[in-house]
Design a protein around this motif. Structure first.
Motif, PDB file in Angstrom:
ATOM      1  N   LEU A   1       0.844  -1.197   0.000  1.00 49.43           N
ATOM      2  CA  LEU A   1       0.000   0.000   0.000  1.00 49.43           C
ATOM      3  C   LEU A   1       0.885   1.256   0.000  1.00 49.43           C
ATOM      4  O   LEU A   1       1.799   1.384   0.806  1.00 49.43           O
ATOM      5  N   HIS A   2       0.616   2.152  -0.944  1.00 47.78           N
ATOM      6  CA  HIS A   2       1.439   3.369  -1.075  1.00 47.78           C
ATOM      7  C   HIS A   2       0.615   4.467  -1.734  1.00 47.78           C
ATOM      8  O   HIS A   2      -0.453   4.214  -2.289  1.00 47.78           O
ATOM      9  N   GLN A   3       1.135   5.689  -1.706  1.00 48.18           N
ATOM     10  CA  GLN A   3       0.588   6.807  -2.477  1.00 48.18           C
ATOM     11  C   GLN A   3       1.545   7.086  -3.628  1.00 48.18           C
ATOM     12  O   GLN A   3       2.755   6.918  -3.482  1.00 48.18           O
ATOM     13  N   ASP A   4       1.020   7.586  -4.762  1.00 48.66           N
ATOM     14  CA  ASP A   4       1.889   8.068  -5.840  1.00 48.66           C
ATOM     15  C   ASP A   4       2.099   9.551  -5.574  1.00 48.66           C
ATOM     16  O   ASP A   4       1.206  10.363  -5.834  1.00 48.66           O
ATOM     17  N   ARG A   5       3.293   9.885  -5.058  1.00 50.71           N
ATOM     18  CA  ARG A   5       3.493  11.288  -4.693  1.00 50.71           C
ATOM     19  C   ARG A   5       4.869  11.815  -5.064  1.00 50.71           C
ATOM     20  O   ARG A   5       5.357  12.780  -4.479  1.00 50.71           O
TER      21      ARG A   5
ATOM     22  N   PHE B   1      -4.283   5.940  -1.092  1.00 53.79           N
ATOM     23  CA  PHE B   1      -3.405   4.769  -0.960  1.00 53.79           C
ATOM     24  C   PHE B   1      -3.927   3.632  -1.835  1.00 53.79           C
ATOM     25  O   PHE B   1      -5.142   3.453  -1.979  1.00 53.79           O
ATOM     26  N   HIS B   2      -2.991   2.861  -2.415  1.00 51.81           N
ATOM     27  CA  HIS B   2      -3.380   1.725  -3.248  1.00 51.81           C
ATOM     28  C   HIS B   2      -2.255   0.701  -3.273  1.00 51.81           C
ATOM     29  O   HIS B   2      -1.109   1.029  -2.919  1.00 51.81           O
ATOM     30  N   GLY B   3      -2.566  -0.512  -3.687  1.00 50.34           N
ATOM     31  CA  GLY B   3      -1.554  -1.574  -3.749  1.00 50.34           C
ATOM     32  C   GLY B   3      -2.132  -2.805  -4.421  1.00 50.34           C
ATOM     33  O   GLY B   3      -3.283  -2.805  -4.867  1.00 50.34           O
TER      34      GLY B   3
ATOM     35  N   PHE C   1       0.175   5.329 -16.093  1.00 55.99           N
ATOM     36  CA  PHE C   1       0.472   6.592 -16.778  1.00 55.99           C
ATOM     37  C   PHE C   1       0.384   7.740 -15.802  1.00 55.99           C
ATOM     38  O   PHE C   1      -0.574   7.848 -15.021  1.00 55.99           O
ATOM     39  N   ARG C   2       1.371   8.619 -15.867  1.00 56.79           N
ATOM     40  CA  ARG C   2       1.430   9.763 -14.958  1.00 56.79           C
ATOM     41  C   ARG C   2       1.967  10.984 -15.693  1.00 56.79           C
ATOM     42  O   ARG C   2       2.641  10.855 -16.715  1.00 56.79           O
ATOM     43  N   LYS C   3       1.661  12.132 -15.146  1.00 55.85           N
ATOM     44  CA  LYS C   3       2.309  13.372 -15.597  1.00 55.85           C
ATOM     45  C   LYS C   3       3.228  13.747 -14.447  1.00 55.85           C
ATOM     46  O   LYS C   3       2.766  14.176 -13.394  1.00 55.85           O
TER      47      LYS C   3
END
Ligand code: SIN
Ligand code: FE2
Length: 214
Positions: free
Chosen positions: A131-135, A187-189, A210-212
């Protein structure tokens, strides 16, 4: 009929919470082409297991395409324009990838998404993503678009706080999840992958995120 054609019957849109949408089967029509492109990309920048700042080897193997790529090593997490494996730029983001991510973001309420990174995760049976955040991105106005290919997996999708109990969603080949706006830092995983031979990729799952970032 081959088993991996069955999910075509399940195309639907599920709002998970404000800002987060599951687009079931959104990528199915292009999935053969997406899978066919992968070997070209991984020939240039192969899958590798990265090390966390704490020295822990990640079980998921990763690579990237796009102007930037997500990397982790003993110095921490960051985005880099070149693949540290050989020092050359990551392979370019294929138009098919960009169009798919843009289309999914648009359908989920985020028009004009212009990704500069596609992180490619490869899960073998037993591998997981905690479990994490994309930050690590520069700003959080753009959404995250996540495309599932191959073996099904249980996706954990929680809230903005780690303490919020995540919901569990089974993601199948061709499913796309988009989260942004007030869900951007949720949060996701992924739970440890169960062995499943019945997919187009055999027992493995590939996820395109996909991210910016820049
Ligand atoms: C990620 O969070 O980078 C990947 C999530 C997934 O594999 O579905
Ligand atoms: Fe993530």
């Amino acid at each position: 009929m081959t088993p991996f054609l069955l999910p075509e019957l399940r195309e639907e849109t599920v709002v998970l919470c404000p800002g987060a949408t599951l687009l079931r089967g959104f990528a199915l029509a292009q999935s053969d082409d997406l899978v066919a492109i992968l070997p070209n990309l991984t020939a240039q920048s192969p899958f590798r297991q990265m090390v966390t700042k704490g020295g822990h080897l990640m079980s998921v193997a990763m690579t990237n395409c796009g102007a930037l790529g997500w990397v982790s090593d003993r110095k921490g997490y960051r985005y880099a324009a070149c693949d540290p494996a050989h020092g050359r730029p990551w392979p370019a983001l294929p138009d098919l990838f960009r169009d798919l991510a843009q289309g999914a973001a648009n359908d989920a309420g985020f028009p004009g998404f212009s990704p500069d990174v596609c992180l490619i995760n490869r899960y073998e049976p037993g591998t997981r993503l905690a479990l994490h955040q994309d930050r690590d991105e520069r700003d959080f106005t753009a959404p995250i678009v996540s495309v599932s290919l191959g073996a099904p997996a249980i996706f954990l999708f929680g809230g903005r706080e780690r303490s919020e109990k995540p919901r569990r969603l089974k993601l199948f080949h061709g499913d796309v999840v988009v989260w942004g706006g007030q869900a951007r830092l949720n949060f996701h995983g992924i739970l440890p992958l169960k062995p499943d031979q019945s997919t187009i990729l055999g027992p493995q799952r590939i996820n395109l995120t996909f991210r910016k970032a820049g």
